[in-house]
Motif scaffolding. Structure first.
Motif, PDB file in Angstrom:
ATOM      1  N   GLN A   2      -2.855  -1.870  -0.015  1.00 31.34           N
ATOM      2  CA  GLN A   2      -4.186  -2.178  -0.561  1.00 31.34           C
ATOM      3  C   GLN A   2      -4.785  -3.398   0.153  1.00 31.34           C
ATOM      4  OE1 GLN A   2      -5.455   0.211  -2.348  1.00 31.34           O
ATOM      5  NE2 GLN A   2      -5.109  -0.183  -4.528  1.00 31.34           N
ATOM      6  N   ALA A   3      -3.958  -4.407   0.382  1.00 37.34           N
ATOM      7  CA  ALA A   3      -4.440  -5.610   1.081  1.00 37.34           C
ATOM      8  C   ALA A   3      -4.887  -5.267   2.501  1.00 37.34           C
ATOM      9  CB  ALA A   3      -3.347  -6.679   1.104  1.00 37.34           C
ATOM     10  N   ARG A   4      -4.124  -4.408   3.184  1.00 39.06           N
ATOM     11  CA  ARG A   4      -4.495  -4.014   4.549  1.00 39.06           C
ATOM     12  C   ARG A   4      -5.806  -3.236   4.546  1.00 39.06           C
ATOM     13  NH1 ARG A   4      -2.301  -3.110   9.630  1.00 39.06           N
ATOM     14  NH2 ARG A   4      -3.021  -1.236  10.705  1.00 39.06           N
ATOM     15  N   LEU A   5      -5.973  -2.361   3.577  1.00 40.18           N
ATOM     16  CA  LEU A   5      -7.216  -1.592   3.493  1.00 40.18           C
ATOM     17  C   LEU A   5      -8.413  -2.511   3.272  1.00 40.18           C
ATOM     18  CD1 LEU A   5      -6.007   1.446   1.342  1.00 40.18           C
ATOM     19  CD2 LEU A   5      -6.427   1.406   3.819  1.00 40.18           C
ATOM     20  N   ARG A   6      -8.223  -3.538   2.444  1.00 39.35           N
ATOM     21  CA  ARG A   6      -9.310  -4.504   2.234  1.00 39.35           C
ATOM     22  C   ARG A   6      -9.638  -5.237   3.521  1.00 39.35           C
ATOM     23  NH1 ARG A   6      -6.529  -5.289  -2.733  1.00 39.35           N
ATOM     24  NH2 ARG A   6      -5.411  -7.092  -1.889  1.00 39.35           N
ATOM     25  N   GLU A   7      -8.600  -5.615   4.267  1.00 35.64           N
ATOM     26  CA  GLU A   7      -8.830  -6.323   5.530  1.00 35.64           C
ATOM     27  C   GLU A   7      -9.592  -5.460   6.535  1.00 35.64           C
ATOM     28  OE1 GLU A   7      -4.997  -7.451   6.876  1.00 35.64           O
ATOM     29  OE2 GLU A   7      -4.684  -8.972   5.323  1.00 35.64           O
ATOM     30  N   LEU A   8      -9.343  -4.157   6.484  1.00 27.96           N
ATOM     31  CA  LEU A   8      -9.998  -3.228   7.409  1.00 27.96           C
ATOM     32  C   LEU A   8     -11.342  -2.732   6.880  1.00 27.96           C
ATOM     33  CD1 LEU A   8      -6.889  -1.085   8.456  1.00 27.96           C
ATOM     34  CD2 LEU A   8      -7.997  -2.902   9.780  1.00 27.96           C
ATOM     35  N   ASN A   9     -11.754  -3.265   5.726  1.00 27.31           N
ATOM     36  CA  ASN A   9     -13.001  -2.840   5.088  1.00 27.31           C
ATOM     37  C   ASN A   9     -13.013  -1.343   4.791  1.00 27.31           C
ATOM     38  OD1 ASN A   9     -14.325  -5.415   5.015  1.00 27.31           O
ATOM     39  ND2 ASN A   9     -14.674  -5.228   7.224  1.00 27.31           N
ATOM     40  N   LEU A  10     -11.842  -0.827   4.444  1.00 25.42           N
ATOM     41  CA  LEU A  10     -11.723   0.572   4.048  1.00 25.42           C
ATOM     42  C   LEU A  10     -11.635   0.651   2.533  1.00 25.42           C
ATOM     43  CD1 LEU A  10      -9.114   1.797   6.687  1.00 25.42           C
ATOM     44  CD2 LEU A  10     -11.550   2.349   6.628  1.00 25.42           C
ATOM     45  N   PRO A  11     -11.998   1.782   1.928  1.00 30.30           N
ATOM     46  CA  PRO A  11     -11.882   1.906   0.480  1.00 30.30           C
ATOM     47  C   PRO A  11     -10.419   1.821   0.047  1.00 30.30           C
ATOM     48  CG  PRO A  11     -12.388   4.030   1.479  1.00 30.30           C
ATOM     49  CD  PRO A  11     -12.567   3.009   2.547  1.00 30.30           C
ATOM     50  N   THR A  12     -10.177   1.074  -0.998  1.00 28.42           N
ATOM     51  CA  THR A  12      -8.807   0.973  -1.514  1.00 28.42           C
ATOM     52  C   THR A  12      -8.503   2.150  -2.439  1.00 28.42           C
ATOM     53  OG1 THR A  12      -9.600  -0.461  -3.298  1.00 28.42           O
ATOM     54  CG2 THR A  12      -8.736  -1.535  -1.332  1.00 28.42           C
ATOM     55  N   LEU A  13      -7.252   2.269  -2.813  1.00 31.22           N
ATOM     56  CA  LEU A  13      -6.823   3.386  -3.649  1.00 31.22           C
ATOM     57  C   LEU A  13      -7.285   3.196  -5.086  1.00 31.22           C
ATOM     58  CD1 LEU A  13      -3.133   3.643  -2.371  1.00 31.22           C
ATOM     59  CD2 LEU A  13      -5.073   5.041  -1.660  1.00 31.22           C
ATOM     60  N   ALA A  14      -7.816   4.258  -5.672  1.00 29.57           N
ATOM     61  CA  ALA A  14      -8.129   4.229  -7.091  1.00 29.57           C
ATOM     62  C   ALA A  14      -6.836   4.101  -7.886  1.00 29.57           C
ATOM     63  CB  ALA A  14      -8.880   5.494  -7.494  1.00 29.57           C
ATOM     64  N   VAL A  15      -6.951   3.689  -9.148  1.00 29.28           N
ATOM     65  CA  VAL A  15      -5.761   3.406  -9.953  1.00 29.28           C
ATOM     66  C   VAL A  15      -4.825   4.605 -10.016  1.00 29.28           C
ATOM     67  CG1 VAL A  15      -4.964   2.900 -12.294  1.00 29.28           C
ATOM     68  CG2 VAL A  15      -6.869   1.610 -11.325  1.00 29.28           C
ATOM     69  N   ALA A  16      -5.376   5.799 -10.251  1.00 27.50           N
ATOM     70  CA  ALA A  16      -4.518   6.983 -10.369  1.00 27.50           C
ATOM     71  C   ALA A  16      -3.783   7.257  -9.062  1.00 27.50           C
ATOM     72  CB  ALA A  16      -5.356   8.194 -10.771  1.00 27.50           C
ATOM     73  N   MET A  17      -4.465   7.124  -7.920  1.00 27.05           N
ATOM     74  CA  MET A  17      -3.826   7.353  -6.630  1.00 27.05           C
ATOM     75  C   MET A  17      -2.848   6.234  -6.313  1.00 27.05           C
ATOM     76  SD  MET A  17      -3.326   9.257  -4.068  1.00 27.05           S
ATOM     77  CE  MET A  17      -4.591  10.509  -4.337  1.00 27.05           C
ATOM     78  N   ARG A  18      -3.197   5.006  -6.677  1.00 30.74           N
ATOM     79  CA  ARG A  18      -2.273   3.878  -6.478  1.00 30.74           C
ATOM     80  C   ARG A  18      -0.955   4.133  -7.192  1.00 30.74           C
ATOM     81  NH1 ARG A  18      -3.571  -0.914 -10.254  1.00 30.74           N
ATOM     82  NH2 ARG A  18      -2.363   0.478 -11.611  1.00 30.74           N
ATOM     83  N   ASP A  19      -1.046   4.543  -8.465  1.00 29.75           N
ATOM     84  CA  ASP A  19       0.159   4.795  -9.244  1.00 29.75           C
ATOM     85  C   ASP A  19       0.930   6.007  -8.711  1.00 29.75           C
ATOM     86  OD1 ASP A  19      -0.533   2.644 -10.781  1.00 29.75           O
ATOM     87  OD2 ASP A  19      -1.341   3.824 -12.448  1.00 29.75           O
ATOM     88  N   ALA A  20       0.191   7.029  -8.250  1.00 34.18           N
ATOM     89  CA  ALA A  20       0.841   8.215  -7.688  1.00 34.18           C
ATOM     90  C   ALA A  20       1.617   7.860  -6.426  1.00 34.18           C
ATOM     91  CB  ALA A  20      -0.192   9.302  -7.402  1.00 34.18           C
ATOM     92  N   LEU A  21       1.029   7.007  -5.602  1.00 37.55           N
ATOM     93  CA  LEU A  21       1.707   6.585  -4.377  1.00 37.55           C
ATOM     94  C   LEU A  21       2.953   5.767  -4.707  1.00 37.55           C
ATOM     95  CD1 LEU A  21       1.890   6.316  -1.317  1.00 37.55           C
ATOM     96  CD2 LEU A  21       0.307   4.365  -1.464  1.00 37.55           C
ATOM     97  N   ALA A  22       2.841   4.850  -5.678  1.00 35.76           N
ATOM     98  CA  ALA A  22       4.006   4.052  -6.067  1.00 35.76           C
ATOM     99  C   ALA A  22       5.124   4.952  -6.582  1.00 35.76           C
ATOM    100  CB  ALA A  22       3.612   3.028  -7.131  1.00 35.76           C
ATOM    101  N   ASP A  23       4.771   5.957  -7.390  1.00 37.52           N
ATOM    102  CA  ASP A  23       5.784   6.890  -7.892  1.00 37.52           C
ATOM    103  C   ASP A  23       6.425   7.692  -6.758  1.00 37.52           C
ATOM    104  OD1 ASP A  23       5.339   6.089 -10.480  1.00 37.52           O
ATOM    105  OD2 ASP A  23       4.003   7.754 -10.988  1.00 37.52           O
ATOM    106  N   ALA A  24       5.600   8.110  -5.781  1.00 36.71           N
ATOM    107  CA  ALA A  24       6.111   8.923  -4.675  1.00 36.71           C
ATOM    108  C   ALA A  24       7.046   8.137  -3.766  1.00 36.71           C
ATOM    109  CB  ALA A  24       4.943   9.486  -3.870  1.00 36.71           C
ATOM    110  N   LEU A  25       6.873   6.821  -3.732  1.00 40.30           N
ATOM    111  CA  LEU A  25       7.712   5.994  -2.862  1.00 40.30           C
ATOM    112  C   LEU A  25       9.091   5.713  -3.461  1.00 40.30           C
ATOM    113  CD1 LEU A  25       5.077   3.401  -1.595  1.00 40.30           C
ATOM    114  CD2 LEU A  25       6.338   5.040  -0.188  1.00 40.30           C
ATOM    115  N   VAL A  26       9.227   5.830  -4.763  1.00 43.09           N
ATOM    116  CA  VAL A  26      10.487   5.450  -5.406  1.00 43.09           C
ATOM    117  C   VAL A  26      11.672   6.289  -4.913  1.00 43.09           C
ATOM    118  CG1 VAL A  26      11.709   5.393  -7.618  1.00 43.09           C
ATOM    119  CG2 VAL A  26       9.425   4.390  -7.427  1.00 43.09           C
ATOM    120  N   PRO A  27      11.590   7.647  -4.880  1.00 41.84           N
ATOM    121  CA  PRO A  27      12.767   8.423  -4.432  1.00 41.84           C
ATOM    122  C   PRO A  27      13.218   8.107  -3.006  1.00 41.84           C
ATOM    123  CG  PRO A  27      11.248   9.823  -5.641  1.00 41.84           C
ATOM    124  CD  PRO A  27      10.527   8.532  -5.403  1.00 41.84           C
TER     125      PRO A  27
END
Length: 379
Positions: free
Chosen positions: A174-199
């Motif tokens: 999210q911090a990198r996306l802000r630095e690049l002036n790109l849209p950050t992840l919405a809350v639902a997508m943020r949480d989905a990505l965090a869940d997908a990274l756990v396994p």
């Protein structure tokens, strides 16, 4: 001639708690401030928050309830901290005993490194409108010495560390996306990505919920009424002051008149009320001492009832103001940077973590009381 301090207590204090506090304060005043006495301004029972309709606004107040809103607030607070420092949960992760090699280097060199070419994660980001962002981000993480130092120092098992590392990576992305002036992840997508990274980080398969949050939810549901009784005086006092603060301020004035006190000693919300009362018009008070107070913070966010942001303090405000705070007390704030030239800040260490630090000022015999004594002698 005996001089009087008027003690204005903070949030959540009621008759029994105030009696205990006054016993301590009277003993400290007798030792450190000979020739002084201290009187209470007992506003909690009269003007503090109460469930005036017996909990009718609380779902199943007596029996059960749904703590989801408070858990959501905790999650929001966690992601707010992660936005400021993606590594914060990893920095404070507890030490665990382990057999063989420490887990941290494998988490770094094997688990995180393998994420670079994870097709499922890349597909998830592509669906969010952010194609080709994942591999460069992981490359930047692997090249970052601070990331490497923090992760390799982990002693948690991969399973235990996986949700912490997942959230750190998402917050870093999210911090990198802000630095690049790109849209950050919405809350639902943020949480989905965090869940997908756990396994792939060594955690349980996707779909298994946060065990601790589930337990907290069940605990809260069974105890909604008692938890409300525990927390509502503290939170409610702040909210009620913001809506009906004039009643408390008038009560301070009445107690000043009745006791003849020329010095106010105010803790927490009492400090906010004292500053407001003193800033509204000239008062017969010479000295203000605030302890663990949020007055400066309220002014900075333009929530101080008596003064609009930018107006400063009036000329008639007492010239002598000592503000005491402990950095371990997250409800205590310095004030000199906000009210320049109007207040002397003193940072102390009460020797306790939060929340105990917030109530430990008046037990601090090595810093707080000698400072108060010196400040009053200076007058």
């Amino acid at each position: 001639m005996t001089s009087t301090l008027l003690f204005i207590h903070g949030t959540g204090v009621r008759q029994q708690g105030l009696a205990a506090s006054m016993k301590l304060l009277q003993a400290q005043v007798a030792e450190y401030l000979p020739g002084w006495k201290i009187a209470p301004c007992p506003w909690g029972d009269a003007f503090g928050a109460a469930l005036n309709k017996h909990g009718a606004s609380v779902p199943s107040y007596v029996r059960t309830g749904d703590p989801t809103p408070s858990l959501d607030a905790q999650q929001r607070a966690r992601w707010t901290l992660l936005a400021d420092d993606p590594l914060i949960e990893l920095r404070v992760a507890p030490d665990e005993a382990y057999l063989g090699a420490p887990p941290g280097p494998d988490i770094w060199g094997v688990r995180i490194a393998a994420l670079r070419d994870d097709a499922a994660i890349e597909a998830l980001l592509s669906n969010a409108g952010l194609p080709a962002q994942w591999a460069p981000f992981i490359d930047s993480v692997l090249a970052d010495v601070e990331w490497q130092t923090v992760v390799t120092a982990l002693t948690l098992s991969e399973a235990a560390a996986s949700p912490l590392v997942a959230r750190a990576l998402v917050a870093g992305l999210q911090a990198r996306l802000r630095e690049l002036n790109l849209p950050t992840l919405a809350v639902a997508m943020r949480d989905a990505l965090a869940d997908a990274l756990v396994p792939p980080l060594g955690g349980p398969p996707a779909g298994i919920k946060d065990w601790l949050l589930e337990r907290m939810t069940a605990y809260g549901r069974r105890r909604r009424g008692s938890l409300t009784d525990l927390t509502s005086p503290v939170v409610g006092d702040i909210l009620r002051y913001q809506a009906r603060g004039s009643t408390l301020r008038d009560f301070i004035g009445l107690n000043v008149e009745n006791t003849g006190a020329r010095v106010l000693l105010a803790h927490s919300l009492g400090g906010i009320a004292a500053v407001d009362w003193l800033a509204l018009e000239k008062r017969p008070v010479d000295v203000l001492i605030t302890v663990g107070s949020q007055a400066a913070f309220f002014y900075e966010i333009d929530a101080l009832a008596s003064r609009v942001l930018g107006s400063g303090l009036p000329d008639f405000f007492p010239e002598r103001w000592l503000n005491i705070y402990d950095e371990n007390d997250i409800l205590g704030y310095p004030a000199a940077g906000i009210f320049k030239g109007k207040v002397l800040d003193l940072q102390v260490d009460n020797g306790a973590p939060f929340p105990e630090a917030h109530g430990a000022y008046f037990s601090n015999r090595t810093q707080v009381w000698p400072a108060i004594a010196d400040f009053l002698k200076g007058g």
